[in-house]
Design an enzyme around this catalytic site. Structure first.
Site, PDB file in Angstrom:
ATOM      1  CG  ASP A   1      12.583   0.893 -17.197  1.00  0.00           C
ATOM      2  OD1 ASP A   1      12.626   2.094 -16.848  1.00  0.00           O
ATOM      3  OD2 ASP A   1      13.532   0.320 -17.774  1.00  0.00           O
TER       4      ASP A   1
ATOM      5  CG  ASP B   1      14.156   0.661 -25.739  1.00  0.00           C
ATOM      6  OD1 ASP B   1      14.250   0.136 -26.872  1.00  0.00           O
ATOM      7  OD2 ASP B   1      15.062   1.363 -25.250  1.00  0.00           O
TER       8      ASP B   1
END
Length: 448
Positions: A311, A336
């Site tokens: 990310d 996640d």
């Protein structure tokens, strides 16, 4: 008129003007689908004299296998670790929303929680196929395939060790089958590396080992993955017993050294939860869990997979490149993602914790402790390709083929081979999702 009455009355769909991800290449050819499965066109043409009932012009799109997210805590205001009366509705809502990000299958993830949360949440969600209602919670539809694989390999397994679901199939004495569903991240993890997990709910294994784990979880039905710390006393027997049940054991939130991690792999562990995060940092004298990527003590024929939260926040691009170049075939992209995915900045929950979103960062409120992400899977795919310098094929396989191999469900999922499930994502050159299909049926399209 049926395409071929002698074989099936089901209509045939032909995807044209596309490039198909197959055998690590983007192949410019058509894709044929019937009854939710990918067809071999040669058999269709020459054996059946079949033809297409419907053509889908893909406009030059890339067709990849549907993405599989094996670590997602919630999203769009839904927290899977909250023991509400309508957990299944929340999971279904997220399953519907993540279709726009190319995800066709996923493992709802529960973080460290008190036993009563597991006892209430786990029975409410059963594995199911994906469809117009949303992405599938992987499981029962694959049992026949896995049973066949198990029977074929049974003669090569003495039952004296603990194979895993990721060993190119399933093979263990009892022939129980992995039925992918929940990912239980904790509470059997290290207090030193707890991250955002609430310390007061952490557990160690009592003398009963697996019996104690069962007391906490209540049941292992519909559980796909368990993340634990291999240095906890009694953990190695638990790793072995979970692996023998066909449950993927992941090492994470751990202060284990390399020898402890290697022992866990020898007992059946096959995954690393969000590599680099919540574990000992790499050291040249003892690289810890990270050292599994190049360990020479991995049993022959086994692969250790590792999750990466690509990310742009959890892992520096240089660290991501090091991992990928050291062990490209084991990299599994995970989001996640937490409750706040898809929502504006503010305060949200992750299990028993309050989480605060600041820009693209998710922190435990009042701290600078990272707590999951707000990234989507397609964002992770694009970021991974951009910073790693990998090929389009490698980026897409990290979100499809590799998680399927980890869970032991390839080639039914994660591939576009003949006979595979027609779970598809159509993408443009920038790897932006244009449409998502499950079992050959369109379930989401951009702008509609």
């Amino acid at each position: 008129m049926p395409s071929n009455k002698s074989v099936s009355d089901a209509p045939i769909t032909q995807f044209i003007n596309c490039r198909i991800l197959r055998d690590n290449e983007l192949q410019r050819e058509d894709l044929w689908v019937r009854e939710g499965r990918i067809l071999d066109p040669e058999k269709l043409f020459f054996d059946e004299q079949g033809y297409a009932d419907k053509r889908v012009d893909c406009g030059g799109s890339i067709i990849a296998p549907g993405f599989i997210d094996v670590q997602i805590n919630g999203g769009y205001g839904i927290d899977f670790s909250q023991a509400s009366e309508d957990v299944s509705d929340g999971v279904s809502f997220v399953a519907k929303k993540i279709l726009e990000h190319g995800v066709t299958s996923f493992c709802p993830t529960l973080v460290t929680s008190p036993p009563e949360v597991y006892h209430k949440v786990l029975p409410q969600v059963k594995v199911h196929d994906g469809g117009p209602h949303g992405a599938g919670v992987l499981g029962e539809v694959l049992q026949m395939l896995l049973l066949q694989t198990c029977l074929r390999k049974r003669s090569r397994c003495s039952g004296t060790r603990a194979p895993t679901a990721a060993e190119n199939g399933v093979c263990f004495t009892s022939c129980k089958l992995p039925c992918a569903g929940f990912h239980l991240e904790g509470p059997f993890i290290s207090a030193e590396k707890k991250g955002a997990h609430p310390e007061k709910y952490l557990r160690t294994f009592k003398s009963g080992g697996l019996e104690h784990l069962m007391e906490v979880y209540g049941s292992l039905d519909d559980v796909a993955i368990v993340t634990l710390a291999p240095e906890l006393p009694g953990s190695q027997s638990v790793v072995r017993e979970l692996s023998q049940r066909g449950i993927t054991v992941s090492l994470g939130h751990s202060a284990a050294d390399l020898s402890q991690a290697e022992e866990a792999v020898q007992q059946g562990a096959s995954f690393i939860t969000h590599l680099f995060n919540a574990m000992l940092p790499f050291h040249h004298r003892d690289p810890g869990i990270v050292g599994l990527l190049t360990s020479d003590r991995i049993p022959a024929g086994r692969v250790v997979y590792y999750g990466m939260i690509a990310d742009g926040i959890h892992t520096n691009p240089a660290a991501l490149r090091i991992a990928h170049r050291a062990h490209p075939s084991g990299l599994v992209l995970v989001t996640d993602a937490i409750t706040a995915m898809g929502l504006p900045p503010g305060r949200h929950t992750l299990g028993q914790q309050v989480i605060e979103i600041q820009g693209l960062h998710a922190y435990v409120a009042g701290t600078k402790t990272l707590s999951g992400s707000i990234a989507t899977m397609d964002m992770c795919v694009r970021h991974f390709k951009q910073v790693s310098g990998c090929s389009v094929q490698e980026a897409l396989e990290a979100a499809s083929l590799h998680p399927a191999q980890l869970l032991g469900i390839s080639p039914k999922k994660g591939k576009l081979d003949y006979g595979s499930d027609a779970d598809l994502v159509l993408l443009d050159e920038g790897l932006n999702v244009k449409a998502t299909y499950i079992s050959g049926e369109e379930v989401w399209r951009k702008g509609q």
